[in-house]
Design an enzyme around this catalytic site. Structure first.
Site, PDB file in Angstrom:
ATOM      1  N   GLU A 196      -8.020   4.963  19.594  1.00 12.19           N
ATOM      2  CA  GLU A 196      -6.617   5.161  19.980  1.00 12.19           C
ATOM      3  C   GLU A 196      -5.650   4.500  18.989  1.00 12.19           C
ATOM      4  OE1 GLU A 196      -6.744   5.629  24.781  1.00 12.19           O
ATOM      5  OE2 GLU A 196      -7.017   3.590  24.046  1.00 12.19           O
ATOM      6  N   GLU A 270     -11.802  11.203  26.373  1.00  9.03           N
ATOM      7  CA  GLU A 270     -11.640  10.460  27.617  1.00  9.03           C
ATOM      8  C   GLU A 270     -10.909  11.332  28.629  1.00  9.03           C
ATOM      9  OE1 GLU A 270      -9.855   6.634  27.324  1.00  9.03           O
ATOM     10  OE2 GLU A 270     -11.192   5.945  25.715  1.00  9.03           O
TER      11      GLU A 270
END
Length: 656
Positions: A196, A270
């Site tokens: 991320e 995710e």
């Protein structure tokens, strides 16, 4: 083998799941133990994945070996297979594998090689997410706190002090990982570059550095990145497949991937099956039908998916992370996450709904789900002895003397690696009372005592106290707890704990401290058993103090849950294992105690209670994670997304 399984009813899956069956895959030969002579690995071609040249879709689930007792790794993997998954994803926590600088641990519950090999044995491919930063609601996002000893440290950048530490860590990690890659006969089909980074994006050269650090050490499998929509374009690195993270499938979200990379397979790294909880908030739950319908929609669009989390597990010890948006909020001990399996590995309705969905797509029968482990209720456990923290200090702890307050990470302990977790006690001498002011230098919460008399607390919101007047010189004591370092956002470099600056009494900075490190490591807890001064618990006692009792088990130990009604705030140890924190503000009211950590016969329970102690704790067979609140885009907290408006959003997004 039949006795290990039981038949289960599969709840109906509502539309649009049936539309998801565009064609059926037969992956019976695409499992680790059946693919020999491998050459091609996981590839991308014509907007699809190929594994050894055959069309392949990733049906993945996240499970973290460091959050699950080793004895249960295989059980959770078998449940993954029974749900219809073919791939396991896991993070690798640097701050556990190198708790002290230069000392590496890949043993016992941190045996990564054993974990990955077990995945292969059970027919699961692996997507490895080695960081160095992992987020994961884990203290400092998995980065070791000793990095913060450097006052100039710039985490997640090409700052020399950071890259040198990463290089040394990868030099030990990658020799374990490299032989377990697909092309070398192992289960790893892909490796994620950082995590991320698009929501951090402080250094345009950093992702290239991490990619090259992997490649130079022998990583040859497909590389991936992972970001949410607003961070996608900022987290890219050439040569890695971009994947996306979300919970709600917004219109055009997967097509948005085409704007950053064309003609590539679409992967949801995710898909959030639930959410995590913070102390003082509700226990978030996410509707099972809404979840499975979103998964079905993703599959209908031809994408691959990873369920984050399939099994959340537990933030044992002091390892929970924290949020810092409009205010600091630390995460609870449980990482149940309202995931597909519960914290203790039991099935939920999500499991059976997903199993039905995946079985409609996979062209082979799914294994029967393993039986769940029985849970025990051992009843009331009497804590019959106690010893005050003040009585422990002279026997077990040598203070560090310093003119100025020293933050936790810069204490000269642990071979100069500093203190990472737990508590620090700061003592100094004062004359008289008056106005005590922290100047917001307490991280995260301090109990304040004059001699042994409790006078109040200091934290992010309470920054001043009145100290009572008194005769002569007295001891001022501040017992400071590190409640967990922030694991996401732009404030990672500011996560030093303890007293991070001067404390003022009547506008004069306090000086000449005795500082006690209370990390409560296994060696300390073992020494605590033999210290003199334990006595019977009186009818009423106020901490801080250690309490102990015994749990006697006649038969084979089973999982149980400890309920601490009547206790205020502290930590529980069973046979030396740190189960984690409890706090009466909730939502979590029980702590998970795995059966493998118990033994037949006598089991020692030690509780460090900060304030108000009960006399008993209850061993129950059902967890209670607190009052629930339905999680959704409108009412749940989230991690921040875009680096462009990141700081502004931090003030606004405690709920979304």
């Amino acid at each position: 083998m039949a006795s290990r399984y039981y038949p289960c009813l599969l709840p109906a899956v509502s539309e649009p799941c049936e539309d998801a069956v565009l064609y059926r895959f037969n992956w019976s030969e695409l499992i680790p133990l059946r693919l020999w002579g491998r050459t091609l690995g996981l590839q991308t071609a014509n907007s699809q994945f190929l594994l050894e040249g055959m069309p392949f879709r990733i049906f993945g689930g996240s499970m973290h070996y460091f959050r699950v007792p080793r004895e249960y790794w295989e059980d959770r993997m078998l449940k993954m297979k029974a749900c219809g998954l073919n791939t396991l994803t896991t993070y690798v926590p640097w701050n556990l594998h190198e708790q002290e600088r230069g000392k590496f641990d890949f043993s016992r519950n941190l045996d990564l090689e054993a974990f990955l090999s077990l995945a292969a044995k059970n027919g699961l491919w692996v997507i490895l997410r080695p960081g160095p930063y992992i987020c994961s609601e884990w203290d400092l996002g998995g980065l070791p706190s000793w990095l913060l000893q450097d006052p100039e440290m710039q985490l997640r950048t090409t700052y020399k002090g950071f890259t040198e530490a990463v290089d040394a860590y990868f030099d030990h990690l990658m020799p374990i990982v490299v032989p377990l890659q697909y092309k070398k006969g192992g289960p790893i089909i892909a490796v994620q570059v950082e995590n991320e980074y698009g929501s951090y994006a402080k250094d345009p050269n950093y992702m290239t550095y991490v990619k090259m650090a992997l490649l130079k050490r022998g990583i040859v499998e497909l590389l991936m990145t992972s970001d949410n929509k607003n961070g996608l374009s900022f987290g890219l690195v050439e040569g890695a497949l971009a994947t996306v993270n979300f919970q709600k499938l917004e219109p055009g979200l997967l097509k948005y991937l085409d704007t950053v990379q064309r003609d590539q397979p679409k992967m949801v790294m995710e898909y959030w099956t639930g959410w995590f909880d913070n102390w003082g908030g509700p226990h978030y739950v996410f509707d099972a039908d809404e979840m499975v319908n979103t998964v079905a929609s993703v599959l209908k669009l031809g994408a691959s998916i990873n369920l984050y989390m399939f099994h959340g597990g537990t933030n044992f010890g002091f390892m929970n992370g924290a949020l810092e948006a409009d205010e600091y909020k630390s995460d609870v001990t449980s990482y149940d996450y309202d995931a597909v399996l519960t914290e203790a590995g039991d099935y939920t309705s999500k499991f059976f709904k997903l199993r039905q969905l995946f079985s409609m797509i996979i062209g082979q029968p799914l294994p029967l789900p393993p039986m769940i482990e029985s849970k025990a209720s051992y009843g009331a456990i009497l804590l019959h002895q106690y010893i005050s923290l003040w009585d422990v200090l002279p026997s077990l702890l040598q203070p560090i003397k310093s003119e100025f307050p020293v933050n936790m990470e810069n204490l000269h302990v642990n071979d100069s690696s500093g203190q990472s977790y737990g508590y620090v006690l700061y003592e100094t001498v004062i004359f008289g009372g008056g106005h005590l002011h922290s100047r917001d230098h307490v991280r995260d919460r301090a109990q304040v005592f004059v001699n042994t008399m409790y006078v109040g607390e200091l934290d992010y919101n309470a920054v001043e106290l009145s100290l009572p007047e008194g005769q002569g010189f007295r001891q001022l004591r501040l017992l400071v707890e590190n409640r967990g370092r922030v694991n996401y956002g732009l404030a990672l470099n500011e996560q030093r704990k303890g007293l991070i600056g001067d404390i003022f009494l009547n506008k004069t900075p306090l000086r000449n401290f005795k500082i006690y490190s209370l990390e409560m490591k296994p060696g300390f807890m073992k020494s605590l058993q033999h210290v003199a001064g334990w006595s019977a618990v009186p009818d009423y006692f106020v901490g801080p103090a250690f309490f102990r009792g015994r749990l006697w088990i006649e038969h084979q130990p089973q999982d149980t849950f400890l309920k601490l009604q009547g206790w205020e705030k502290g930590v529980v140890f069973v046979n030396g294992q740190n189960l984690g924190r409890y706090w009466k503000i909730g939502p979590q009211e029980t702590l998970y105690l795995p059966g493998p950590w118990l033994r037949k016969g006598s089991n020692e329970i030690v509780i460090f209670e900060e304030r108000t102690a009960g006399r008993i704790i209850q061993s129950v067979d059902i967890p209670y994670l607190g009052r629930t609140q339905k999680f959704g885009r409108e009412n749940g907290p989230r991690r921040n997304e875009s680096p462009l408006f990141h700081r502004w959003m931090q003030k606004l997004i405690s709920l979304h």
